[in-house]
Design a protein around this motif. Structure first.
Motif, PDB file in Angstrom:
ATOM      1  N   PHE A   3       0.827  -1.309  -0.168  1.00 34.92           N
ATOM      2  CA  PHE A   3       0.077   0.008   0.079  1.00 34.92           C
ATOM      3  C   PHE A   3       0.816   1.201   0.038  1.00 34.92           C
ATOM      4  O   PHE A   3       1.770   1.361   0.647  1.00 34.92           O
ATOM      5  N   THR A   4       0.601   2.118  -0.870  1.00 36.92           N
ATOM      6  CA  THR A   4       1.312   3.616  -0.996  1.00 36.92           C
ATOM      7  C   THR A   4       0.197   4.598  -1.343  1.00 36.92           C
ATOM      8  O   THR A   4      -0.745   4.361  -2.098  1.00 36.92           O
ATOM      9  N   PHE A   5       0.286   5.838  -0.728  1.00 34.18           N
ATOM     10  CA  PHE A   5      -0.304   6.963  -1.419  1.00 34.18           C
ATOM     11  C   PHE A   5      -0.163   7.240  -2.694  1.00 34.18           C
ATOM     12  O   PHE A   5      -0.921   7.603  -3.598  1.00 34.18           O
ATOM     13  N   SER A   6       1.085   7.038  -3.062  1.00 34.21           N
ATOM     14  CA  SER A   6       1.638   7.362  -4.448  1.00 34.21           C
ATOM     15  C   SER A   6       2.980   6.701  -4.731  1.00 34.21           C
ATOM     16  O   SER A   6       3.559   6.581  -3.475  1.00 34.21           O
ATOM     17  N   GLU A   7       3.479   6.569  -5.900  1.00 37.29           N
ATOM     18  CA  GLU A   7       4.872   5.957  -6.109  1.00 37.29           C
ATOM     19  C   GLU A   7       5.860   7.001  -5.522  1.00 37.29           C
ATOM     20  O   GLU A   7       7.002   6.923  -5.077  1.00 37.29           O
ATOM     21  N   PHE A   8       5.732   8.273  -5.468  1.00 41.92           N
ATOM     22  CA  PHE A   8       6.651   9.404  -4.997  1.00 41.92           C
ATOM     23  C   PHE A   8       6.508   9.265  -3.333  1.00 41.92           C
ATOM     24  O   PHE A   8       7.610   9.202  -2.918  1.00 41.92           O
ATOM     25  N   HIS A   9       5.583   8.893  -2.947  1.00 45.00           N
ATOM     26  CA  HIS A   9       5.404   8.639  -1.418  1.00 45.00           C
ATOM     27  C   HIS A   9       6.326   7.447  -1.132  1.00 45.00           C
ATOM     28  O   HIS A   9       7.026   7.624  -0.045  1.00 45.00           O
ATOM     29  N   LEU A  10       6.021   6.450  -1.915  1.00 48.70           N
ATOM     30  CA  LEU A  10       6.931   5.281  -1.630  1.00 48.70           C
ATOM     31  C   LEU A  10       8.377   5.480  -1.878  1.00 48.70           C
ATOM     32  O   LEU A  10       9.347   5.025  -1.072  1.00 48.70           O
ATOM     33  N   LEU A  11       8.591   6.194  -2.875  1.00 43.51           N
ATOM     34  CA  LEU A  11      10.031   6.389  -3.266  1.00 43.51           C
ATOM     35  C   LEU A  11      10.853   7.469  -2.017  1.00 43.51           C
ATOM     36  O   LEU A  11      12.140   6.997  -1.468  1.00 43.51           O
ATOM     37  N   LYS A  12       9.974   8.129  -1.638  1.00 39.03           N
ATOM     38  CA  LYS A  12      10.690   9.080  -0.341  1.00 39.03           C
ATOM     39  C   LYS A  12      10.799   8.227   1.057  1.00 39.03           C
ATOM     40  O   LYS A  12      11.709   8.366   1.645  1.00 39.03           O
ATOM     41  N   THR A  13       9.804   7.326   1.162  1.00 33.31           N
ATOM     42  CA  THR A  13      10.063   6.422   2.303  1.00 33.31           C
ATOM     43  C   THR A  13      11.418   5.649   2.148  1.00 33.31           C
ATOM     44  O   THR A  13      11.996   5.295   3.296  1.00 33.31           O
ATOM     45  N   VAL A  14      11.622   5.102   1.049  1.00 31.83           N
ATOM     46  CA  VAL A  14      12.663   4.157   0.874  1.00 31.83           C
ATOM     47  C   VAL A  14      14.144   4.935   0.804  1.00 31.83           C
ATOM     48  O   VAL A  14      15.201   4.474   1.384  1.00 31.83           O
ATOM     49  N   LEU A  15      13.789   6.213   0.557  1.00 27.74           N
ATOM     50  CA  LEU A  15      15.245   7.301   0.421  1.00 27.74           C
ATOM     51  C   LEU A  15      15.453   7.595   1.949  1.00 27.74           C
ATOM     52  O   LEU A  15      16.691   7.399   2.196  1.00 27.74           O
ATOM     53  N   LEU A  16      14.461   7.611   2.751  1.00 28.99           N
ATOM     54  CA  LEU A  16      14.740   7.997   4.023  1.00 28.99           C
ATOM     55  C   LEU A  16      14.921   6.690   4.857  1.00 28.99           C
ATOM     56  O   LEU A  16      16.026   6.941   5.510  1.00 28.99           O
TER      57      LEU A  16
END
Length: 507
Positions: free
Chosen positions: A265-278
């Motif tokens: 589950f993710t709000f958007s692909e960019f939200h997921l990318l920011k989580t993995v970068l973090l």
């Protein structure tokens, strides 16, 4: 002439007046026919027993004692066994300690070592458990056994809780001590307690416990627990764990499994990318104890050498598989793409391919010719429907097309989720974040999509989903939203994680 070493192995003796044979030097000294009948009554395979007598003896004793212990009061008299372990002496009674396969093996070994006639002592045990013998119990020799434990998870308190569970099947197991009790149950080979611990852990998953419980599942090869950890993190990685410092603790192999999961589950692909970068940022900055703002993460990666992107450097090579799982083509906002280029994190070839696919789609009315499979290629968005919501919606924009994804609560257990096309004139574009985005005037847009909703009820995930749907979305009332595309669900679970995955196929 038989060799002397074989003579004893073949020696047999008749028992009574019945032509029944026994092997006096075998582990099964006694009436073989009677023993066979007893094993049949117990549901034990006699042929398998002959191949492994030690295992059979343990299985037989455990079954006898477990059945009889259900109808007896807890023992409070003199102990039958003294267990020396962790610097303590624990007094145990029959039949309680026979629930543990480890203690049973130790007891039988000690019985054979410390008694002149171990079979007679064992017969006393069996007679004591026979019906009608509860008041006539022969004295049994007290046995001392020792158990060495090297597992650091096993504390004295946890081990005491495990031994207490031999007497009380509903002994309390607290989440803060469950790992030690689980390790104790594993060492004792006390399966019912082990499974109780697994249930407690599955119901106690949180950002602070996910790592410990997942590693425990891997250590003890408990697939049920590791799967529960993966499923829980697939739902909560972005909305919950990604907002807390506990994100640092997520093992890379677990994160990889979750990123590959179609249930993610993710709000958007960019939200997921920011989580993995973090997550990467926290791995490389161990002293950071609070979640940094996104600009801090961007500045950190931007500070690396410009001669080579981060993923192509030694420190980034081992992380490459994580980012190969992402659907970078799902990031379409120019501002977001510019940030990716500026921070020099991805190989230039990746960004060129994403940009080329975007240009091709824009020139061809949104057709995503490079995307085929919804599970591995779809553009993904999500809604987290909480207790406070009666309706919840988000507007998304891609290649000049605008859609609303929406959830509605009809009553206390009834919900529906759907997506519908919207006119650009009906939107407040700055609020959507696409004030400079293109606008498509095409009357229809063919979409392949799927809607999925998941929620946790009584420790088990409920999953609802539509089939894969192909639909032409237009602007008229009859075509902007199809009733067939609505996902209607009945559940008491909350929150509900609603995911929307779609592709614009060639039209």
């Amino acid at each position: 002439m038989l060799h002397p070493t074989h003579k004893s192995r073949l020696e047999r003796r008749i028992v009574g007046s019945t032509n029944r044979w026994r092997f006096p030097k075998d582990s099964f000294s006694g009436d073989l026919l009677g023993l066979s009948q007893r094993f049949k009554a117990l549901g034990v395979d006699f042929d398998e027993a002959l191949k492994n007598p030690d295992r059979l003896c343990i299985a037989q004793l455990q079954k006898l004692f477990s059945e009889n212990s259900k109808h007896k009061d807890i023992q409070t008299g003199e102990a039958d066994v003294i267990l020396e372990c962790l610097g303590f002496k624990w007094e145990l009674h029959q039949p309680q300690f026979f629930q543990s396969e480890t203690l049973t093996k130790l007891y039988l070994a000690a019985l054979a070592r410390d008694t002149v006639s171990p079979l007679k002592e064992l017969e006393k045990l069996l007679r004591a458990q026979s019906p009608g013998k509860t008041k006539e119990r022969d004295p049994v020799k007290k046995i001392i056994i020792s158990l060495k434990i090297n597992d650091p998870q096993v504390t004295k308190f946890a081990f005491a809780t495990a031994l207490k569970s031999l007497y009380l099947s509903e002994a309390d197991i607290h989440a803060d001590n469950v790992l030690g009790v689980l390790a104790s149950a594993h060492i004792l080979q006390f399966n019912s307690l082990f499974q109780r611990c697994v249930a407690v852990m599955m119901n106690g998953l949180s950002p602070s416990t996910i790592k410990k419980f997942y590693l425990a599942g891997c250590k003890y090869k408990e697939e049920q627990l590791t799967t529960a950890c993966e499923n829980w993190l697939a739902m909560n990685l972005v909305p919950l764990v990604g907002t807390q410092i506990h994100l640092r603790k997520i093992p890379q192999d677990l994160l990889y499994k979750v990123l590959k999961s179609p249930r993610l589950f993710t709000f958007s692909e960019f939200h997921l990318l920011k989580t993995v970068l973090l997550w990467v940022f926290l791995q490389l900055n161990n002293k950071v104890q609070t979640i940094p703002i996104y600009e801090t993460v961007l500045a950190f990666f931007t500070s690396f050498s410009k001669n080579c992107c981060f993923l192509d450097q030694d420190v980034g090579q081992r992380l490459m598989p994580l980012f190969l799982c992402l659907h970078l083509h799902g990031i379409t906002r120019g501002k977001d793409l510019e940030q990716l280029r500026h921070m020099n994190f991805f190989p230039e070839s990746w960004l060129i391919r994403v940009a080329a696919n975007h240009y091709h789609a824009l020139e061809n009315g949104g057709d995503m010719v490079h995307l085929k499979d919804l599970n591995t290629h779809a553009v993904r968005f999500g809604l987290l429907f909480t207790q406070e919501h009666t309706t919840h919606s988000e507007t998304i924009a891609i290649y000049g097309f605008f859609f609303e994804i929406k959830g509605i609560k009809h009553d206390s257990t009834s919900y529906s989720f759907y997506m519908q096309r919207m006119r650009h004139t009906d939107l407040e574009l700055p609020d959507v974040g696409c004030e400079n985005s293109p606008v498509s005037l095409l009357a229809e847009r063919l979409v392949r999509y799927e809607i999925r909703a998941q929620t946790l009820v009584d420790g088990k995930w409920q999953e609802f989903r539509t089939n894969e749907i192909r639909q032409k979305f237009g602007f008229t009332k009859s075509s902007c939203k199809s009733h067939a595309s609505i996902l209607k669900i009945q559940t008491v679970g909350i929150p509900i994680y609603a995911s929307f995955a779609f592709i614009f196929p060639v039209s």
